[in-house]
Design a protein around this motif. Structure first.
Motif, short mmCIF file in Angstrom:
data_model
loop_
_atom_site.label_atom_id
_atom_site.label_comp_id
_atom_site.label_asym_id
_atom_site.label_seq_id
_atom_site.Cartn_x
_atom_site.Cartn_y
_atom_site.Cartn_z
N TRP A 153 0.84 -1.19 0.00
CA TRP A 153 0.00 0.00 0.00
C TRP A 153 0.88 1.25 0.00
O TRP A 153 1.64 1.49 0.93
CB TRP A 153 -0.93 0.01 1.22
CG TRP A 153 -2.10 -0.90 1.08
CD1 TRP A 153 -2.08 -2.22 0.77
CD2 TRP A 153 -3.48 -0.55 1.25
NE1 TRP A 153 -3.35 -2.73 0.73
CE2 TRP A 153 -4.23 -1.73 1.03
CE3 TRP A 153 -4.14 0.62 1.58
CZ2 TRP A 153 -5.62 -1.76 1.12
CZ3 TRP A 153 -5.53 0.61 1.68
CH2 TRP A 153 -6.25 -0.57 1.45
N ASN B 93 -2.78 4.67 -2.56
CA ASN B 93 -3.73 3.63 -2.17
C ASN B 93 -4.53 4.06 -0.94
O ASN B 93 -5.73 3.73 -0.82
CB ASN B 93 -3.01 2.32 -1.88
CG ASN B 93 -2.37 1.70 -3.10
OD1 ASN B 93 -1.16 1.48 -3.15
ND2 ASN B 93 -3.16 1.43 -4.12
N TYR B 94 -3.90 4.78 -0.01
CA TYR B 94 -4.62 5.25 1.17
C TYR B 94 -5.58 6.39 0.80
O TYR B 94 -6.66 6.50 1.38
CB TYR B 94 -3.64 5.70 2.25
CG TYR B 94 -2.98 4.52 2.93
CD1 TYR B 94 -3.65 3.79 3.89
CD2 TYR B 94 -1.69 4.11 2.58
CE1 TYR B 94 -3.07 2.68 4.50
CE2 TYR B 94 -1.10 3.01 3.18
CZ TYR B 94 -1.79 2.30 4.13
OH TYR B 94 -1.23 1.20 4.72
N HIS C 271 -3.73 -6.98 0.89
CA HIS C 271 -2.74 -6.26 0.10
C HIS C 271 -3.13 -6.14 -1.37
O HIS C 271 -2.56 -5.35 -2.10
CB HIS C 271 -1.36 -6.92 0.23
CG HIS C 271 -1.27 -8.29 -0.35
ND1 HIS C 271 -1.67 -9.41 0.35
CD2 HIS C 271 -0.82 -8.75 -1.55
CE1 HIS C 271 -1.47 -10.49 -0.39
NE2 HIS C 271 -0.96 -10.12 -1.55
N ARG D 103 -6.64 -3.28 -2.54
CA ARG D 103 -6.40 -1.87 -2.82
C ARG D 103 -6.82 -1.50 -4.24
O ARG D 103 -7.20 -0.35 -4.51
CB ARG D 103 -4.93 -1.52 -2.60
CG ARG D 103 -3.97 -2.12 -3.60
CD ARG D 103 -2.53 -1.93 -3.17
NE ARG D 103 -1.59 -2.24 -4.25
CZ ARG D 103 -1.22 -3.46 -4.59
NH1 ARG D 103 -1.73 -4.50 -3.94
NH2 ARG D 103 -0.35 -3.64 -5.57
N PHE E 112 -5.12 -1.72 8.20
CA PHE E 112 -4.69 -1.35 6.86
C PHE E 112 -3.30 -0.73 6.86
O PHE E 112 -2.55 -0.88 5.89
CB PHE E 112 -5.71 -0.38 6.23
CG PHE E 112 -7.00 -1.05 5.84
CD1 PHE E 112 -7.10 -1.75 4.65
CD2 PHE E 112 -8.10 -1.01 6.68
CE1 PHE E 112 -8.29 -2.38 4.29
CE2 PHE E 112 -9.29 -1.63 6.32
CZ PHE E 112 -9.38 -2.32 5.13
N ARG F 159 -0.17 -2.81 6.02
CA ARG F 159 0.20 -3.12 4.63
C ARG F 159 0.96 -1.97 3.97
O ARG F 159 1.24 -2.02 2.78
CB ARG F 159 -1.04 -3.42 3.81
CG ARG F 159 -1.46 -4.89 3.79
CD ARG F 159 -1.91 -5.40 5.11
NE ARG F 159 -2.22 -6.83 5.07
CZ ARG F 159 -2.54 -7.56 6.12
NH1 ARG F 159 -2.60 -7.01 7.32
NH2 ARG F 159 -2.79 -8.85 6.01
#
Length: 542
Positions: free
Chosen positions: A41, A45-46, A192, A195, A263, A266
Motif C-alpha cells: 500500500w 492507495n490510502y 494487500h 487496494r 490497513f 500493509r
C-alpha cells in the motif's frame, strides 16, 4: 475419535506442524507481521481507500441532521470539515504502530491490554463490524432496488410471499440478498490486493456523484432554496449544535480509528500511511457532504421537499413513466452507489471483522474466513428488523464510540508515552513470564482500569442519550464523549504506569523493534530460545 480429529484438521487454517497450544492461541499467518512482499500500500492507495470509504450514502446524508437542527448549509459543512479534521490525527496516531511494525489491530492491542486481556477489546470491535456489515448491506439493498427498477420497472410491484413477522417483503429481501451475494467475491481477495478495488471506486464514484449533481441542478433550474436558508440558531445554542454535529462525525470515525493498524500494516513505508490519511478523510467527506447539500437543495426546488437520501431521490426520478435516458442515468448512478456500499463494507467492516475474529480463534479463522463470518452474521441478524425496531439504532451504534475511544486512548498512550515507540515483536506471540506483554496472567490491569475510567466519565451522559433524565453537565460531557473517553483513559493509564512501571518502559522515544524480528527473518536465522518452549519451526518466524 479419529474421524473427529480429521474433521478438526480439515477446519484448521494452514499452520506450521507440531505447534504448542499456546502458539495455536496466539498466532497464525494473518496475525504474524506482514511479509515484506505484501507491504504494497502506497500513499495513493490510502487516498483511494478514504475516497472509497467516504463516498457512501451515510456520508452523503450526514449534513441532513445538522440542517434539521437549524444550522445553515455552510455551518453544517464546516462541522463536517472540523469533525473529520479533528478525527484524523487520532487515526494517524493509532495507525503508526501498524505501519512501523506491520501488525494488525489485535496484535497492537496486545501491547497495552496484554496477550489475553486484548481479547475483550478485539471481541467488541469484531461484534461492531459484524453488526455494521449487516446494516450497510441493508442500505446497499435499497440501491439494488433502484437499479432493478431502472431496468425492470415491474420489480417494484413484485408480489409479496413473506409473512409480516419477517419484517420485510419479497421485493426488499430479494434486493438485500442480491447485494449481499455480489459483495462476497470482494471478501476473497487478501488485504494487500483489495487496494485495486478502491482505486476503481475512486474513479467511478466521483464521476457518478458529479453527474448526479449536474443532473439535479439542471432539473431544478438552479441550486435550490436550501443554500439560501439562514441559520435558526444563535449564540450558545448554535455553538453546542456545531459541537454535537462535529462530534457525530468523529463518532462515525471511531471504529476506524480503533482498528487503524489493520490497513496501516500493509503500508510500503510508514510515511505512506501518514500524510495521505491526515488529509484524505476531511477533504473527501467535505466534498461528498457538499454535493449532498446541493443535490438535496435542488430536490426541494423540483419536488417541494428536501430529499436527503440519494437513493430515495433516484427512486423519485423513476416515478411517472421516465424516459429511457432517465432510466439509464438512474441505473448508472445506482450501480455506482452499490459499488460505494461494497467498498465501505470492505474498508470498515469485513476486513476489520476478519482481523479481529482471526485473533479470537487463530487455529480455525484467518482474515478471509473472518470476513465471510461477518457476512453470514450480517445476513442472519436480519438488519432490516434492527433498523425498523428503533429509529435511533444507528445513534446507539455511534454512541459506542464511548467504549472505543477508551481503548484508543490506552493504545496511543502505551505507544507514544509509556514505551515510547519501543516494540518487542517476538514477545507479541509468546505467553508466559518474561514476555513484555504477559503482565499478570496475560492481562494488563492498568489498561483495564484506564478503560473503565474512560467509560465512567461518559456513562451518565450515555444514559441520557437513551432517554433517561440526566444533569445538563453530564450531557455536555457526553457530547464530547470521544475526547473525554480518550483523554481520561490515556491520563489514568499514564498515571498507573508511573506508579507501577511495566517491563520495557522507555525514557527516550525511538521506534525500534528490540527483538530484531525483521532482521532475523531477513537473515534466515533461528531463535530457539523461546520463552515458553515454542517449537524450533515457529521460532524461525518470530
Amino acid at each position: 475419535m479419529g474421524l473427529v480429529n480429521r474433521i478438526i484438521q480439515r477446519l484448521e487454517v494452514a499452520h506450521e506442524p507440531e505447534l504448542t497450544l499456546a502458539e495455536q492461541l496466539t498466532a497464525n499467518d494473518d496475525l504474524l507481521p506482514v511479509e515484506p512482499e505484501n507491504r504494497t500500500w502506497r500513499g495513493y492507495n490510502y487516498v483511494a481507500f478514504w475516497v472509497a470509504d467516504m463516498f457512501n450514502i451515510n456520508t452523503w446524508m450526514i449534513v441532513s441532521s445538522m440542517i434539521q437542527l437549524g444550522m445553515s448549509w455552510w455551518q453544517a459543512w464546516i462541522c463536517v470539515l472540523l469533525g473529520y479534521g479533528f478525527a484524523t490525527p487520532f487515526l494517524v496516531l493509532n495507525a503508526r504502530p501498524g505501519a512501523m511494525f506491520h501488525v494488525t489491530f489485535p496484535i497492537v492491542n496486545r501491547t497495552s491490554f496484554g496477550m489475553f486481556g486484548s481479547l475483550w477489546c478485539v471481541f467488541n470491535r469484531a461484534a461492531m463490524a459484524c453488526i455494521w456489515y449487516g446494516v450497510q448491506a441493508s442500505i446497499g439493498g435499497t440501491c439494488v432496488l433502484v437499479m432493478l427498477r431502472a431496468m425492470w420497472p415491474s420489480i417494484n410491484n413484485l408480489p409479496n410471499s413473506m409473512p409480516v413477522s419477517s419484517g420485510t417483503n419479497t421485493r426488499d429481501f430479494l434486493c438485500f440478498f442480491l447485494f449481499w451475494l455480489i459483495s462476497l467475491p470482494a471478501i476473497w481477495f487478501p488485504v494487500h490486493k483489495i487496494r485495486h478495488f478502491f482505486v476503481v471506486k475512486t474513479i467511478m464514484m466521483p464521476i457518478a456523484a458529479i453527474a448526479f449533481l449536474i443532473w439535479c441542478i439542471v432539473k431544478a433550474h438552479g441550486i435550490g432554496p436550501i443554500v439560501h436558508q439562514r441559520s435558526a440558531l444563535h449564540g450558545s445554542d448554535l455553538g453546542w449544535a456545531m459541537v454535537i454535529s462535529s462530534m457525530s462525525c468523529i463518532s462515525n470515525m471511531a471504529t476506524l480509528i480503533t482498528n487503524a493498524p489493520d490497513f496501516a500494516s500493509r503500508a510500503h513505508t510508514p510515511s505512506a500511511a501518514l500524510y495521505p490519511q491526515l488529509f484524505a478523510p476531511p477533504v473527501t467527506s467535505s466534498i461528498v457532504s457538499l454535493i449532498g447539500i446541493l443535490v438535496s437543495s435542488s430536490s426541494q426546488a423540483i419536488y417541494g421537499e428536501a430529499i436527503w437520501s440519494p437513493v430515495d431521490l433516484l427512486g423519485r426520478f423513476l416515478d411517472d413513466d421516465p424516459s429511457s435516458a432517465t432510466r439509464f442515468g438512474v441505473w448508472f448512478i445506482a450501480v455506482s452507489f452499490i459499488i460505494a456500499q461494497i467498498g465501505t463494507n470492505i474498508s470498515a467492516n469485513s476486513v476489520s471483522a476478519g482481523c479481529d475474529l482471526t485473533a479470537l480463534l487463530p487455529r480455525f479463522i484467518n482474515i478471509r474466513r473472518g470476513g465471510y463470518i461477518a457476512a453470514i452474521v450480517g445476513l442472519c441478524m436480519c438488519p432490516w428488523n434492527l433498523l425498523k425496531s428503533s429509529n435511533e439504532f444507528t445513534s446507539y451504534l455511534s454512541a459506542y464510540s464511548v467504549f472505543l475511544s477508551s481503548i484508543a486512548g490506552v493504545m496511543v498512550m502505551e505507544y507514544y508515552v509509556v514505551r515510547k515507540g519501543h516494540y518487542n515483536v517476538k514477545d507479541l506471540y509468546i505467553t508466559g513470564e518474561g514476555s513484555w506483554y504477559w503482565y499478570t496472567y496475560g492481562i494488563n490491569f492498568r489498561a483495564y482500569a484506564a478503560y473503565v475510567a474512560g467509560i465512567l466519565i461518559n456513562v451518565v451522559g450515555f444514559a441520557g442519550a437513551t432517554g433517561r433524565e440526566v444533569p445538563l453537565a453530564a450531557t455536555r460531557i457526553y457530547e464530547l464523549s470521544f475526547f473525554t473517553g480518550f483523554g481520561v483513559s490515556a491520563i489514568v493509564y499514564w498515571t498507573l504506569n508511573r506508579c507501577f512501571p511495566v517491563v520495557g518502559a522507555a525514557d527516550t522515544f525511538e521506534e525500534i523493534d528490540v527483538s530484531g524480528y525483521d532482521e532475523s527473518r531477513a537473515n534466515g536465522s533461528r531463535d530457539t530460545d523461546s520463552k515458553d518452549g515454542a517449537s524450533e519451526t515457529i521460532s524461525e518466524r518470530y
